[in-house]
Design a protein around this motif. Structure first.
Motif, PDB file in Angstrom:
ATOM      1  N   HIS A 187      70.749  16.003  29.119  1.00 57.03           N
ATOM      2  CA  HIS A 187      69.194  14.372  27.968  1.00 57.03           C
ATOM      3  C   HIS A 187      69.306  15.213  26.612  1.00 57.03           C
ATOM      4  N   PRO A 188      69.143  13.626  25.210  1.00 57.01           N
ATOM      5  CA  PRO A 188      68.702  14.060  24.232  1.00 57.01           C
ATOM      6  C   PRO A 188      67.880  14.739  23.912  1.00 57.01           C
ATOM      7  N   GLU A 189      66.794  15.287  24.907  1.00 53.10           N
ATOM      8  CA  GLU A 189      65.201  15.662  24.627  1.00 53.10           C
ATOM      9  C   GLU A 189      65.778  17.464  24.899  1.00 53.10           C
ATOM     10  N   ALA A 190      66.761  17.230  25.121  1.00 47.11           N
ATOM     11  CA  ALA A 190      67.543  19.386  26.467  1.00 47.11           C
ATOM     12  C   ALA A 190      67.957  19.949  24.561  1.00 47.11           C
ATOM     13  N   LYS A 191      67.320  21.394  24.531  1.00 42.62           N
ATOM     14  CA  LYS A 191      68.306  22.032  23.970  1.00 42.62           C
ATOM     15  C   LYS A 191      68.548  23.266  24.256  1.00 42.62           C
TER      16      LYS A 191
END
Lengths: 447, 447
Positions: A24-28
């Motif tokens: 997901h774009p938010e996951a780092k």
């Protein structure tokens, strides 16, 4: 408390419950094993007045499953994880999944007692057994049978409770004048001799603040339900429909009387995978974004794991093949049945089925506005399907933030969720009594 | 660093190292298992720039030993204790004693890896084996022989290192575009098959921040010394005289070459029990106050435990009876020998002997002003007897406060102790290299 309030768990799985939440774009990447990140999540859950943080666990990396390289298979170990969170939170419960299959009861009882003291009474134990060859091999063993695992689990919980009781609440006298630290007549050997376990005791730590940490279970097989009716105080379950949840709720609570227990002494909290939007459209958009992340191989692998049946050779846009009879399944029997029922009921292809279960892993997906989500939780809560829910955010931190900032206030407005913690222990917040010590004079005399 | 600096451990034993520290006027019952109290102690040790907090451990309550009711035999479990401290400290190392006798290497390796990630590289493992019938009985076993315990320990450490290496440092790619979370070619099964242990792997957590947590040992028997020379990075030892400490230091460092190791790769840190006064008189007064606390039975019990020989039937103001030959001792061989040597050298009665060892449990007692204490530490440090010390305060919090506020500044003034942390991990602060991964391509090609 004028009105009955529901109980909520915050199910931590980083970076999220969605099968490839990490994409997901938010996951780092740096969130996967970062204390500062989990601290922030725990503080958010506590701000939301959740009863507990809940941590699942397995004893293998899944390296032998197909699609291994597409999934996040590294995570913190429960005792270390929850103890670090104990230090930076004040009220929220700390529930860890710990297996009884490849551990020693003296060590496990002691670690939970220690966590309970460190957290001043906020520990809980999700009791599980461990399956699978990869796990067995990590402990130099062959895989054990379902029935044997449950026998050992039952003995294990029994031993743990005896060890927690091995120091009576007032065993430590700390009398500096006489030099008496402990009253030895209130410290007990347990000398347990079972079929699977043999343990002397006493434990080398005082009785937990809560008497016993809260005992949680998830199994919903026949053996699992009996064990839960006898010993569990919280049960996590996976149900898709109100009817199934009600049936399970009545079944399980109905089994408790024969063990001398009241239905209120057990809280049933099904898993819920919420996708919250400020509008319905926003919620649906978020859902599609999540589905689009799933690589085919990972989806098929996840579904195969849920079924305990390798689907990798079958056409992904075709139907499920003929599956083994449930009696032959040596894994998560209840999860197998649940997934199979969805497939049969809705006539889904393999792809549709993995999209359906990928995020929530067989738990109930609820999509919508805060009001719509609150409606559905309230419906189950007020119709004997659930005493509360274990919330499984698709992606951290947003999924948890959304629930805390948008859904919790709605539940509070309806008067079915607390606005402040009232108890100082997990047990008190859940409305569970502190167990009587089985070795205390009062307890022995009443027998 | 222009001048060589010594290393310091803060040995936490609550409420103190003195055998009945709990009877001291400063000790409080609520300190025995209180997180706020241990947090305060850890922050004090960090203010003092200690390299590490060190936690000892046993797997029994000592309920079968005489004088049980006079001693504090409850304490936190190491993983939970250290993880809670990881959350409230920034620089100090966190070293826990964990036995290899009644645990599983997959669980232990994983818990240390998890602690190392939570603390961002500050974990250390004091590897011990477990003795005694009470302990064995807590795990449904008979006591094992000294040699067997060491064989298992050696395999156990080997397995743990392989598990820590099972994920290469760059195994997690987190490539959102391709959907590849991990490079499976950099995640390794270990398939260990030893005489005592069989473990598949890989671990389900990424390689520890330090590569491997720092490996610490305390044994100074022949088997213990060989194991330490081969695998230990820090060794705790108990020596009373400069000569004995030097002999041990040279012996142990001399054994390292045959394992391809440099003497600097191992730090020897004997235990020191300091009684600090602003004047000599104040220090002596404190010492007498501590000795006066010891009840006779507790003193005799402590001495009996150290010797593995029950002295309770003998006149307390008479000499030691004839003791078994050291070859017949199946416990702490080195501790037995040490205590026996003190008795023979100084011709002490049983009472004098237990007063002598009661506080420091066989470690070196140093009494005096901050300057006098610094003199003695410096003498050992500069004469190849020690690379540093493990400080054992008689009573918490004062014993630790005294050392941090009075002795540390004196050591800093002399330029032999840090004024700020320079590394970000325990390994860096101790001056130890980060281990090469045994499964990495570079490592394999160099073989």
């Amino acid at each position: 408390m004028s009105k009955k309030e529901l109980k909520l768990g915050a199910f931590f799985m980083l970076p999220g419950h969605h099968v490839v939440a990490w994409r997901h774009p938010e996951a780092k990447a740096e969130h996967v094993l970062d204390f500062d990140f989990i601290k922030e999540q725990a503080m958010t859950a506590e701000r939301g007045k959740f009863d507990m943080v809940f941590l699942a666990d397995v004893l293998n990396a899944g390296a032998t499953t197909s699609g291994f390289d597409q999934q996040c298979s590294v995570s913190f170990e429960p005792f270390t994880f929850l103890s670090s969170l104990a230090a930076v939170t004040k009220n929220i419960g700390l529930v860890g999944t710990v297996s009884t299959t490849y551990t020693e009861p003296f060590n496990v009882a002691r670690q939970f007692a220690s966590l309970d003291h460190l957290s001043k009474g906020r520990a809980g134990w999700n009791v599980v057994t461990s399956t699978g060859e990869e796990t067995a091999h990590n402990f130099g063993q062959k895989e054990t049978k379902h029935a044997e695992r449950y026998e050992r689990a039952e003995e294990f919980v029994d031993v743990a409770k005896k060890l927690w009781d091995s120091w009576e609440d007032d065993a430590i006298c700390f009398n500096k004048e006489t030099g008496q630290f402990a009253d030895a007549s209130k410290v007990h050997t347990i000398n347990y001799e079972g079929k699977w376990l043999s343990v002397g005791g006493p434990l080398n730590i005082a009785r937990p603040v809560q008497g016993h940490p809260v005992v949680v279970q998830a199994g919903s097989s026949e053996a699992g339900k009996e064990l839960a009716a006898e010993t569990a105080e919280v049960v996590f379950a996976a149900w898709q429909t109100l009817e199934d949840a009600q049936k399970f709720y009545r079944d399980l609570k109905g089994r408790m009387a024969k063990y001398g227990r009241n239905p209120d002494e057990l809280k049933i909290m099904p898993g819920v995978y919420p996708i919250v939007g400020r509008t319905e459209e926003e919620a649906q958009l978020k859902r599609q974004q999540l589905l689009d992340l799933i690589p085919e191989a990972a989806g098929v692998a996840r579904l195969s794991a849920q079924l305990g049946f390798d689907l990798s050779g079958y056409p992904v846009d075709g139907p499920l093949p003929e599956l083994p009879n449930i009696e032959e399944v040596n894994g998560f029997k209840s999860r197998f049945q649940l997934v199979k029922e969805i497939a049969d009921r809705e006539n889904l292809t393999i792809r549709q089925l993995y999209q359906r279960i990928a995020g929530a892993r067989g738990h109930r997906e609820i999509i919508g506005t805060p009001e719509q989500i609150a409606d559905q939780l309230q419906e189950w809560f007020e119709n004997e399907a659930a005493d509360g829910f274990n919330i499984m955010p698709p992606v951290f931190p947003t999924g948890l933030n959304d629930f805390v900032d948008l859904v919790i206030p709605e539940l509070q407005k309806r008067g079915i969720f607390r606005t402040e913690y009232t108890g100082s222990t997990l047990r008190e917040n859940l409305g569970l009594a502190r167990p009587v010590n089985q070795f205390s004079k009062e307890s022995v005399e009443s027998k």
